[in-house]
Design a protein around this motif. Sequence first.
Motif, PDB file in Angstrom:
ATOM      1  N   ASP A  11      45.506  51.272  38.625  1.00 37.22           N
ATOM      2  CA  ASP A  11      44.172  50.686  38.944  1.00 37.22           C
ATOM      3  C   ASP A  11      43.845  51.006  40.358  1.00 37.22           C
ATOM      4  O   ASP A  11      44.895  50.731  41.179  1.00 37.22           O
ATOM      5  CB  ASP A  11      44.113  49.309  38.755  1.00 37.22           C
ATOM      6  N   SER A  98      44.230  44.421  29.043  1.00 31.63           N
ATOM      7  CA  SER A  98      42.935  44.703  29.479  1.00 31.63           C
ATOM      8  C   SER A  98      42.004  45.660  28.642  1.00 31.63           C
ATOM      9  O   SER A  98      42.386  45.850  27.691  1.00 31.63           O
ATOM     10  CB  SER A  98      43.369  45.660  30.670  1.00 31.63           C
ATOM     11  N   VAL A  99      41.087  46.067  29.079  1.00 39.26           N
ATOM     12  CA  VAL A  99      40.118  47.259  28.358  1.00 39.26           C
ATOM     13  C   VAL A  99      41.364  48.351  28.097  1.00 39.26           C
ATOM     14  O   VAL A  99      41.013  48.805  26.910  1.00 39.26           O
ATOM     15  CB  VAL A  99      39.014  47.777  29.001  1.00 39.26           C
ATOM     16  N   ARG A 169      47.200  38.787  28.999  1.00 41.02           N
ATOM     17  CA  ARG A 169      46.164  39.073  30.002  1.00 41.02           C
ATOM     18  C   ARG A 169      46.527  38.855  31.433  1.00 41.02           C
ATOM     19  O   ARG A 169      47.662  38.283  31.759  1.00 41.02           O
ATOM     20  CB  ARG A 169      45.287  37.892  29.838  1.00 41.02           C
ATOM     21  N   GLU A 170      45.915  39.648  32.379  1.00 46.51           N
ATOM     22  CA  GLU A 170      46.296  39.373  33.720  1.00 46.51           C
ATOM     23  C   GLU A 170      46.324  37.897  34.200  1.00 46.51           C
ATOM     24  O   GLU A 170      45.297  37.119  33.857  1.00 46.51           O
ATOM     25  CB  GLU A 170      45.108  40.034  34.495  1.00 46.51           C
ATOM     26  N   ARG A 212      36.766  45.221  43.342  1.00 47.47           N
ATOM     27  CA  ARG A 212      36.714  44.007  42.896  1.00 47.47           C
ATOM     28  C   ARG A 212      35.984  43.251  43.884  1.00 47.47           C
ATOM     29  O   ARG A 212      36.429  42.999  45.068  1.00 47.47           O
ATOM     30  CB  ARG A 212      38.088  43.345  43.136  1.00 47.47           C
ATOM     31  N   HIS A 263      30.376  37.050  33.874  1.00 46.65           N
ATOM     32  CA  HIS A 263      31.761  37.313  32.848  1.00 46.65           C
ATOM     33  C   HIS A 263      32.761  37.451  33.909  1.00 46.65           C
ATOM     34  O   HIS A 263      33.917  36.926  33.598  1.00 46.65           O
ATOM     35  CB  HIS A 263      31.607  38.534  32.206  1.00 46.65           C
ATOM     36  N   GLU A 264      32.888  38.121  34.845  1.00 44.90           N
ATOM     37  CA  GLU A 264      33.902  38.099  35.844  1.00 44.90           C
ATOM     38  C   GLU A 264      34.562  37.015  36.312  1.00 44.90           C
ATOM     39  O   GLU A 264      35.686  36.788  36.844  1.00 44.90           O
ATOM     40  CB  GLU A 264      33.531  38.833  37.249  1.00 44.90           C
TER      41      GLU A 264
ATOM     42  N   TYR B 149      34.756  49.159  23.195  1.00 36.72           N
ATOM     43  CA  TYR B 149      33.934  48.480  24.265  1.00 36.72           C
ATOM     44  C   TYR B 149      32.485  49.128  24.592  1.00 36.72           C
ATOM     45  O   TYR B 149      32.099  49.314  25.832  1.00 36.72           O
ATOM     46  CB  TYR B 149      34.630  48.235  25.633  1.00 36.72           C
ATOM     47  N   GLU B 168      36.057  46.606  32.715  1.00 36.08           N
ATOM     48  CA  GLU B 168      36.268  45.266  33.387  1.00 36.08           C
ATOM     49  C   GLU B 168      35.178  45.251  34.662  1.00 36.08           C
ATOM     50  O   GLU B 168      34.727  44.309  34.844  1.00 36.08           O
ATOM     51  CB  GLU B 168      37.453  45.159  33.843  1.00 36.08           C
ATOM     52  N   ARG B 169      35.084  46.522  35.370  1.00 38.73           N
ATOM     53  CA  ARG B 169      34.463  46.313  36.707  1.00 38.73           C
ATOM     54  C   ARG B 169      33.778  47.765  36.664  1.00 38.73           C
ATOM     55  O   ARG B 169      33.655  48.359  37.820  1.00 38.73           O
ATOM     56  CB  ARG B 169      35.350  46.335  37.737  1.00 38.73           C
ATOM     57  N   HIS B 185      30.671  45.971  22.161  1.00 41.06           N
ATOM     58  CA  HIS B 185      31.026  44.842  23.153  1.00 41.06           C
ATOM     59  C   HIS B 185      29.572  43.973  23.047  1.00 41.06           C
ATOM     60  O   HIS B 185      28.620  44.390  22.814  1.00 41.06           O
ATOM     61  CB  HIS B 185      31.207  45.524  24.490  1.00 41.06           C
TER      62      HIS B 185
END
Lengths: 339, 291
Positions: A11, A98-99, A169-170, A212, A263-264, B149, B168-169, B185
């Motif tokens: 990441d 994660s995704v 999950r994280e 982020r 959602h975040e 997704y 996610e982002r 999704h």
Amino acid sequence: MNNVFVYCEIDEGQIADVSLELLTKGRSLANTLGCKLEAVVLGHALKGIEKEIAPYGVDVIHVADDQRLFPYLTLPHSSILVQLFQEEKPQIALFGASVIGRDLAPRVSSALKSGLTADCTSLIIGDHYDKKTDTNYENLLYQIRPAFGGNIIATIINPDHRPQLATVREGVMKKEIYDPAYKTKVRTLDPKNYLSETDFAVSIIERHIEDRKINIKNGQIIIAGGYGVGSKENFRLLFDLAEVIGAEVGGSRAAVDAGFVEHERQIGQTGITVRPKLYIACGISGQIQHRAGMDQSAQIISINTDINAPINRIADYTIVGDVADVIPKMIQYYKENSK
Amino acid sequence: MNGFKIIVLAKQVPDTRNVGKDAMKADGTVNRGALPAIFNPEDLNALEIALRIKDRYPGTTVTVLSMGPGRAAEIIREALYRGADHGVLLTDRKFAGSDTLATSYALSMAIRKMSPYHLIVAGRQAIDGDTAQVGPQVAEKLGLPQVTYAEEVLSVDEQSITIKRRLERGVEVVKAPLPTVITVHSSAPDCRPRNAKYLMKFKHARTITELQDSSEDYIELYKDRPYLDIKEWSVADVEADSDWLGLSGSPTKVKKIENVVFTAKESKILNDSNDDISGLMKELINNHTLG
């Protein structure tokens, strides 16, 4: 052979937090089992990556470095993992939920015909006796997760198939350096031995990844709202209080589903796990899925009109009242009493 | 282009999002039987993705495939009312207790029976398990690529499909060859409502079991309107190997189920009076919880 493996995600050019958390968990599982911890890193420009990983107590790092391995694509990553697992025969393999992990792990599980448990909240080693076949299984991975909307906690095992696969999950596991000088062995994988042209059937045309911007995971004070907050407008009050006392704002799944908050910011089993020193739960009923993401908070304040809301049972303070009345007063009395 | 053949995977699930007081037993555990059975939400997003392709490309057919007990025919009818063309219910006692791997094996065998096809579209995950495993596992079993997704289909032609994915982002646009498996999704568009015309057309759509259990005589009606037949397939119909199905065919076993019981800790009860809240804020400031 028979070691614990962790698939490490990349990441923003680094190993993702969730993977480091899994390495910490993997190290403790390997210690219990008396086996090695191995990591798999697939990506591009990975020179020196072992320095990031080794301190978590990793004995062997398998690295495949190829420009076609970043950004992540399902087929090449799963082809490498499937073949590597067939060669190395891990007893346990862990992925981030994660995704990427939730795209990859089921594919690997299907190819290896081994069971996978998603979104585990706890992983421990234990034995199992099967009455039907009169078989005793030692040192299985107990994969523990809430199920059925969080109303039950299930312990899942995978007695006869290997590897035992799980996603986490994280934030659920804690990341901790094991030994800054830990000696690791790097094993370089030649992608040519693992990949074929058909693995590149899917191509990425465009990618937009944002930094982020919301980072509530490490917040010391978190104000979270649930469905009981009532509206997006009322949620503004939570942000107002957050600004005054220096907190982050989160939400329950119900609040996210209702569109009150992004959602975040979702806290809980299917969102983020937090461990702040103070958690203020506003209009949150407190289903176990939500509590799984916040019950390790040092102190909990619950604001709820229902004195019998389940969350109150884990709260240090319960304020019986409406969020829209209570929060403005909290702001007022904080301002009057601080300094 | 004569349109696409699309298979939508859908599941009937207990509505775990709304465990109301009626669904709680006296001992505080959930009475699963009391939860309403619904169309899994993200499978509705998947249906909409398929129907939008059908809107754009005349000749496209959308077939809904569901695995479950007899009453899961309800969601197949629901899909027909919203614009799907055909339905298949995969139902057999031998499926009971299947984990995600056994389920994806069964579905993949049913899909093989339906070939050729261009696209398989499913919801990302079902709300009763939240595992998101069945889509990718079906893809692997069929040897097809997968795009998970998914949020929007940007374009599709005879060879390939271009899809926007929700990460996610951020977002990612990928191009995949056909046939392919897509999981959708919840950020994808909501499913369209029932259409009055289709509601009339499919009102009497039934599986063979439902027909046999019904007191009404639909035999004549069915002779004229074959589209009312919701196909019902068993393990034998899809030529699946029972060793890979059900409880015994599932690698994962449930060792233990614990009902969630709250262990209460001592909680100070305050009310929303000025005194109580002022006192609390002072206490939190004095013990340095608040800065």
